[in-house]
Design a protein around this motif. Structure first.
Motif, mmCIF file in Angstrom:
data_model
loop_
_atom_site.group_PDB
_atom_site.id
_atom_site.type_symbol
_atom_site.label_atom_id
_atom_site.label_comp_id
_atom_site.label_asym_id
_atom_site.label_seq_id
_atom_site.Cartn_x
_atom_site.Cartn_y
_atom_site.Cartn_z
ATOM 1 N N SER A 149 -44.773 75.829 -50.379
ATOM 2 C CA SER A 149 -43.342 75.589 -50.222
ATOM 3 C C SER A 149 -43.069 74.341 -49.402
ATOM 4 C CB SER A 149 -42.681 76.804 -49.556
ATOM 5 O OG SER A 149 -42.805 77.954 -50.365
ATOM 6 N N THR A 153 -41.289 71.253 -54.368
ATOM 7 C CA THR A 153 -39.959 71.819 -54.521
ATOM 8 C C THR A 153 -40.077 73.275 -54.949
ATOM 9 O OG1 THR A 153 -39.755 71.255 -56.857
ATOM 10 C CG2 THR A 153 -39.102 69.563 -55.251
ATOM 11 N N ASP A 155 -38.653 74.828 -57.395
ATOM 12 C CA ASP A 155 -38.820 74.938 -58.851
ATOM 13 C C ASP A 155 -40.243 74.590 -59.270
ATOM 14 O OD1 ASP A 155 -36.233 75.731 -59.167
ATOM 15 O OD2 ASP A 155 -35.471 73.756 -59.762
#
Length: 364
Positions: A149, A153, A155
């Protein structure tokens, strides 16, 4: 190829051709998935227990690793590679990803293509064994996920995890632990124990899903009652069928669990590889695949080499390719090679509802 024909065809392959086929890992093309994350017990451990001073389940000394590159013991409970290594090879990796406890101290997370969290002696239940529990293994994965993380990103991280394989091989130690306290359980007691195991397994899988996992490869419990150690406890030298019955009951329940979860968890896909079927077929037809000994361990001591562990002072067989079992509980490199091939490429008899190759290639 129909399930009834797959193993028969494999059995008929010349040994040299089988060896070539089973080692085709597509490594030249590179990994077929972004990462491989491994969870489980000694059937999947590649060295995590080496870093646990108090762990009794260790394999970081001779004669373990006798047939591993450079003949070095790595913490694998095998004379060479284990089944997870071969599955990883078929996915295009060099072998299993490194153990988490090594990774945490030595390797930059930025370069990882996966991590192995498995710990010999562990089980599905937190009460099984005294090593790294499944709950702790998943917590370690959460650490990896947090690191992702920080450098990706949300996504991109979710996409990477959704395409990665989460490989789980565990359950045998839970059954051994239960059987040691309940030698003659009735049907109701068996059902209650299996329900407890499945409930815990469901919790683990749902937590992995919530952390981003979407593709699950499960290796079921083999006929553990036929390992050299249980045979050594049986006056007849036969398999302890009560252990095999518990393994079968658990394996059947896991099929139902995974089917239900896949209907309720959006995007979840899975493959259950049957080590039970692979080992059972080797026991039934050993000579067709070049196996000559399916009862006695290659390394150990006592009856079936199953009464004493594979220690540096133990004797070991010279023809390790011909043995189903390496030590009192674990398969040889040769057995793992066959299992990896059958589970990755096999028919419904050996992997369902799809094989691991199909899971790897499945779109999200």
């Amino acid at each position: 190829m129909a399930s009834s024909n797959f193993l028969s065809t494999l059995l008929l392959l010349p040994l040299s051709l089988y060896t070539a086929l089973s080692l085709v890992p597509a490594a030249e093309a590179g990994p077929k998935v972004p990462a491989l994350y491994v969870f489980g017990d000694s059937t999947a451990d590649v060295g995590n227990n080496n870093f646990l001073p108090g762990a009794q389940a260790k394999a970081n000394f001779p004669h373990y690793g006798l047939d591993f590159p450079l003949s070095r013991p790595t913490g694998r409970f095998s004379n060479g590679y284990n089944g997870i290594d071969f599955l990883a090879m078929h996915m295009g990796f060099r072998r299993s990803p490194p153990p988490f406890l090594y990774v945490a101290s030595k390797i930059s997370m930025n370069r990882l293509k996966g991590v192995n969290f498995a710990s010999g002696g562990s089980g599905i239940l937190d009460s099984t064994g005294s090593t790294i529990t499944m709950t702790e293994q998943i917590r370690h994965f959460r650490t990896i996920q947090s690191n992702l993380s920080m450098r990706m990103t949300i996504d991109a991280k979710n996409l990477m995890l959704s395409k990665s394989i989460f490989l789980i091989s565990t359950g045998g130690n839970d059954i051994f632990g239960y059987f040691s306290q309940n030698k003659f359980p009735n049907a109701t007691q068996k059902q209650l124990f299996i329900a407890t195991l499945v409930s815990a397994c469901q919790g683990h899988l749902e937590e992995m899903y919530n952390l981003g996992a979407r593709k699950f490869a499960i290796v079921d419990v083999p006929p553990i009652g036929c390992c050299p150690y249980p045979r050594s406890l049986n006056p007849t030298g036969g398999c302890i069928e009560a252990l095999n019955d518990l393994a079968l009951g658990f394996n059947k329940a896991i099929k139902v669990l995974l089917q239900n979860l896949s209907l309720n968890l959006r995007g979840m896909k899975y493959s259950i590889g049957s080590s039970y079927e692979v080992v059972s077929n080797i026991i039934k037809k050993p000579y067709a695949l070049g196996f000559k000994e399916v009862k006695t361990a290659c390394c150990g001591s006592g009856k079936f080499n199953g009464e004493g562990a594979c220690m540096p002072n133990a004797t070991y067989c010279s023809d390790r390719r011909g043995y189903l079992f390496w030590d009192m509980l674990h398969p040889t490199h040769a057995t793992s090679k066959l299992a990896g091939f059958a589970i990755y490429h096999g028919s419904l008899q050996f992997a369902a509802p799809i094989n691991i190759r199909q899971l790897v290639e499945a779109s999200n």
